[in-house]
Design a protein around this motif. Structure first.
Motif, short mmCIF file in Angstrom:
data_model
loop_
_atom_site.label_atom_id
_atom_site.label_comp_id
_atom_site.label_asym_id
_atom_site.label_seq_id
_atom_site.Cartn_x
_atom_site.Cartn_y
_atom_site.Cartn_z
N TRP A 110 1.59 -12.28 -19.29
CA TRP A 110 2.53 -11.42 -20.00
C TRP A 110 1.78 -10.21 -20.53
N VAL A 111 2.51 -9.22 -20.96
CA VAL A 111 1.89 -8.07 -21.61
C VAL A 111 2.81 -7.63 -22.75
N ALA A 112 2.22 -7.32 -23.91
CA ALA A 112 3.02 -6.86 -25.06
C ALA A 112 3.46 -5.42 -24.81
N ALA A 113 4.77 -5.17 -24.96
CA ALA A 113 5.33 -3.87 -24.57
C ALA A 113 4.72 -2.71 -25.36
N GLU A 114 4.58 -2.91 -26.65
CA GLU A 114 4.16 -1.81 -27.52
C GLU A 114 2.80 -1.22 -27.14
N SER A 115 1.87 -2.10 -26.83
CA SER A 115 0.50 -1.63 -26.61
C SER A 115 0.13 -1.55 -25.13
N ALA A 116 1.06 -1.95 -24.25
CA ALA A 116 0.73 -1.99 -22.81
C ALA A 116 0.44 -0.59 -22.28
N LEU A 117 -0.43 -0.52 -21.28
CA LEU A 117 -0.65 0.74 -20.55
C LEU A 117 0.14 0.63 -19.25
N SER A 118 0.75 1.72 -18.86
CA SER A 118 1.43 1.63 -17.57
C SER A 118 0.44 1.96 -16.46
N CYS A 119 0.67 1.42 -15.31
CA CYS A 119 -0.27 1.65 -14.20
C CYS A 119 0.43 1.45 -12.87
N GLU A 120 -0.28 1.89 -11.83
CA GLU A 120 0.20 1.67 -10.47
C GLU A 120 -0.68 0.62 -9.81
N VAL A 121 -0.06 -0.25 -9.06
CA VAL A 121 -0.81 -1.29 -8.37
C VAL A 121 -0.52 -1.20 -6.87
N ARG A 122 -1.57 -1.18 -6.07
CA ARG A 122 -1.39 -1.10 -4.61
C ARG A 122 -1.79 -2.42 -3.97
N LEU A 123 -0.85 -2.97 -3.25
CA LEU A 123 -1.11 -4.24 -2.56
C LEU A 123 -1.36 -3.96 -1.09
N TYR A 124 -2.37 -4.60 -0.55
CA TYR A 124 -2.71 -4.38 0.86
C TYR A 124 -2.53 -5.64 1.65
N ASP A 125 -2.07 -5.46 2.85
CA ASP A 125 -2.00 -6.57 3.79
C ASP A 125 -2.84 -6.16 5.01
N ARG A 126 -2.97 -7.05 5.97
CA ARG A 126 -3.71 -6.72 7.18
C ARG A 126 -3.21 -5.41 7.78
N LEU A 127 -4.14 -4.64 8.32
CA LEU A 127 -3.75 -3.37 8.93
C LEU A 127 -3.02 -3.60 10.25
N PHE A 128 -3.32 -4.72 10.90
CA PHE A 128 -2.67 -5.04 12.18
C PHE A 128 -2.00 -6.41 12.10
N THR A 129 -0.87 -6.51 12.78
CA THR A 129 -0.14 -7.78 12.74
C THR A 129 -0.71 -8.79 13.72
N ASP A 130 -1.45 -8.30 14.71
CA ASP A 130 -2.02 -9.19 15.71
C ASP A 130 -3.48 -9.50 15.36
N PRO A 131 -3.89 -10.77 15.51
CA PRO A 131 -5.29 -11.06 15.18
C PRO A 131 -6.28 -10.32 16.08
N ASP A 132 -5.86 -9.93 17.27
CA ASP A 132 -6.75 -9.24 18.18
C ASP A 132 -6.06 -7.99 18.74
N PRO A 133 -5.87 -6.97 17.89
CA PRO A 133 -5.09 -5.80 18.32
C PRO A 133 -5.68 -5.08 19.52
N ASP A 134 -6.97 -5.30 19.74
CA ASP A 134 -7.68 -4.63 20.82
C ASP A 134 -7.64 -5.41 22.12
N GLY A 135 -7.11 -6.62 22.05
CA GLY A 135 -7.28 -7.54 23.17
C GLY A 135 -6.12 -7.62 24.13
N HIS A 136 -5.24 -6.61 24.13
CA HIS A 136 -4.08 -6.67 25.02
C HIS A 136 -4.20 -5.60 26.09
N LYS A 137 -4.24 -6.03 27.33
CA LYS A 137 -4.43 -5.10 28.44
C LYS A 137 -3.31 -4.07 28.53
#
Ligand code: ATP
Ligand code: MG
Length: 555
Positions: A460-487
């Motif tokens: 939790w965070v107390a509203a009065e004293s909280a700092l606002s911020c941005e949070v960036r979530l990252y997932d894998r850049l490619f959906t395939d485990p071997d993006p380079d491996g498809h002819k």
């Protein structure tokens, strides 16, 4: 020094060379990047291997830029490479070299080979030269100029250097063996004409040495004893040795040793492809936290220790394989678990009013900074009448497995109090805007004196004293485990459209006030986060380095 028990075949080879008294029992390695891109995690493995192995044997390591191709090389890359090697924790002291330092010596040596009848100028086109090289089972065809006199070759080579020929008009080749079973020994190229200014030598040269011609000689002149490179150079080794034998003026010999390159799942590692991702805007820059570059990993919150530990864990082998990115993530989790300051941050805030909490009270609760390390101590976290919790920690109509907050249910606020939800407030559209709860003043610190248990503990965070911020979530850049491996498919087809998720309405406890880029935190229950390099005191930005647990595909 205690005798070293070799942990891999490279160390084994070094132990043998030392026992045989080779090269005055010295160990001297080099890391030889081409400055045509930013370093990636594969290079990190090579850096750890070269610097780490030398250090183990009391030796030293050079940094050498393999800058033999002026067309693709830039000082931006040189600077970034030095920064990354240092950041990883290694130091070349005063041993910074460039292959271009040797352009004069390489030229002189080429002249020497021509005089010995071991190099010649060929006027055939690239296509013809490749064609005439034959196949491993069919001998090559000799060039018409293969047996021209040293005098003729010398004159033409000087003219090549003087710029009298155009790009592609002629090349210098070593005269070795056109029927060798090793294709690299079939009169390999030594020099080509490139009318391009070089990042260090400017317009001085218009002929540039090939990698194979420059590399071994550079090793030789620097006194390198063990030239460690990736497996694809194994077939170049006879050529490496051939040039060195021609050059030798003592018993000293560098030894080339090959190991398998690092590949990692769900990413690409070729510099050309990484450059494409940057240039075509699929990522923001080389240091985009989704990139497998060292600067990308750094910005994401990886520590040098975690990367060094990873390099150690993947080990050194002679067989190509693919390492699961989960191992890299394991290494950073281990490291940050021990070291990261814990804080509470709410990324999808749901407002709670504690109706029985007195107005205008500035209370603080004690929180542990890192349960893994008592020496990191405790901190005060402000508490107040209005707080935020994570929206997903509340369900108006809870399923049977949902133990967190729900109407009439009681949960613990970490380090603070038990609270009970009494009322759900909604806007005219039926969206929940806030909850009215009561707190139990007897449960300060998070325990009930009557032994009453709750099934969930929320951050939790107390509203009065909280700092606002941005949070960036990252997932894998490619959906395939071997993006380079498809002819039949380009790697770009596997780009993950959800690799970046920006949460711009987050609240964090004021402890982080004044934090600086790249500081690591654990956000309780959410994962490990680090301050982004764009973060300012006006706009705090955090990157998720890694989730708390391996959720496999869902990082
Ligand atoms: P690319 O083919 O992507 O351009 P490279 O191998 O040509 O990469 P260099 O700058 O020549 O890149 O590499 C410098 C050193 O790092 C070399 O000794 C090379 O063997 C090593 N290296 C490069 N990629 C890897 C990798 N994936 N794993 C281990 N070592 C690597
Ligand atoms: Mg290379």
């Amino acid at each position: 020094m205690d005798p070293i028990v070799p942990k891999n075949f490279i160390q084994q080879q070094i132990v043998e060379d030392l026992a045989a008294g080779k090269n005055d029992r010295k160990v001297h390695t080099r890391f030889p990047p081409e400055p045509n891109g930013y370093l990636h995690i594969g290079h990190a493995k090579s850096i750890c291997l070269n610097f780490g192995t030398a250090k183990l044997f009391g030796g030293i390591t050079n940094l050498r830029f393999d800058d033999t191709n002026p067309a693709k090389e830039e000082t931006e890359y040189v600077d970034s490479i030095m920064e990354d090697v240092k950041w990883l924790g290694f130091d070349w002291d005063d041993r910074l070299y460039y292959a271009s330092d040797y352009f004069d010596k390489l030229y002189d040596f080429a002249v020497e080979l021509i005089k010995r009848g071991k190099a010649y100028v060929d006027f055939q086109s690239q296509e013809v030269i490749s064609e005439q090289r034959g196949t491993p089972t069919r001998p090559g065809i000799e060039s018409p100029t293969r047996n021209s006199s040293p005098e003729t070759n010398l004159r033409i080579f000087e003219d090549m250097k003087a710029g009298k020929y155009n790009e592609g008009e002629c090349v210098l080749r070593a005269k070795i063996d056109m029927s060798s079973p090793n294709m690299h020994m079939r009169d390999p190229l030594m020099y080509r004409i490139l009318k391009q200014p070089h990042h260090r030598t400017g317009d001085k040269w218009c002929i540039y040495p090939m990698y194979d011609y420059a590399h071994g000689q550079s090793d030789y002149w620097e006194g390198i004893t063990h030239s460690i490179c990736t497996l694809e150079f194994e077939v170049h080794r006879p050529l490496y040795n051939w040039f060195v034998e021609e050059l030798k003026d003592s018993d000293y010999r560098p030894r080339q040793i090959e190991f398998s390159r690092l590949n990692i799942t769900s990413t690409v590692m070729s510099k050309r492809k990484l450059l494409q991702l940057v240039k075509e805007g699929y990522v923001k820059d080389w240091d985009d936290p989704r990139m497998p570059t060292i600067c990308g990993l750094r910005r994401r919150g990886y520590t040098p220790e975690s990367i060094r530990n990873f390099a150690d864990m993947v080990g050194i082998t002679k067989v190509d394989g693919v390492t699961d990115v989960a191992l890299l993530e394991y290494c950073i989790r281990e490291d940050l678990n021990r070291r990261a300051q814990r804080v509470m941050c709410v990324t999808d805030p749901l407002k709670i009013v504690l109706t029985n909490y007195p107005e205008g009270v500035a209370e603080e609760v004690d929180a542990v900074n890192n349960p893994e390390d008592e020496s990191m101590g405790k901190r005060k976290v402000p508490f107040s009448k209005v707080i935020y919790i994570e929206r997903e920690d509340f369900m108006e109509e809870p399923s049977s497995k949902f133990y967190r907050l729900a109407p009439g249910k009681e949960v613990r606020l970490r380090y603070a109090y038990y609270i009970r939800c009494n009322e759900v407030i909604k806007d005219p559209n039926g969206n929940i805007t806030e909850l009215h709860c009561t707190y139990d003043p007897e449960t300060k610190g998070g325990n009930a004196p009557d032994g009453r248990k709750v099934k969930a503990t929320l951050h939790w965070v107390a509203a009065e004293s909280a700092l606002s911020c941005e949070v960036r979530l990252y997932d894998r850049l490619f959906t395939d485990p071997d993006p380079d491996g498809h002819k039949d498919k380009d790697f770009l087809e596997f780009l993950n459209p959800e690799s970046l998720k920006v949460l711009s309405n987050c609240y964090i406890e004021p402890f982080v006030n004044g934090t600086t880029p790249l500081t690591n935190y654990q956000f309780e229950r959410l994962g490990y986060f680090s301050v982004d390099t764009d973060s300012t005191s006006e706009k705090l930005v955090f990157n998720r380095t890694v989730s708390l647990k391996d959720n496999s595909k869902k990082s």
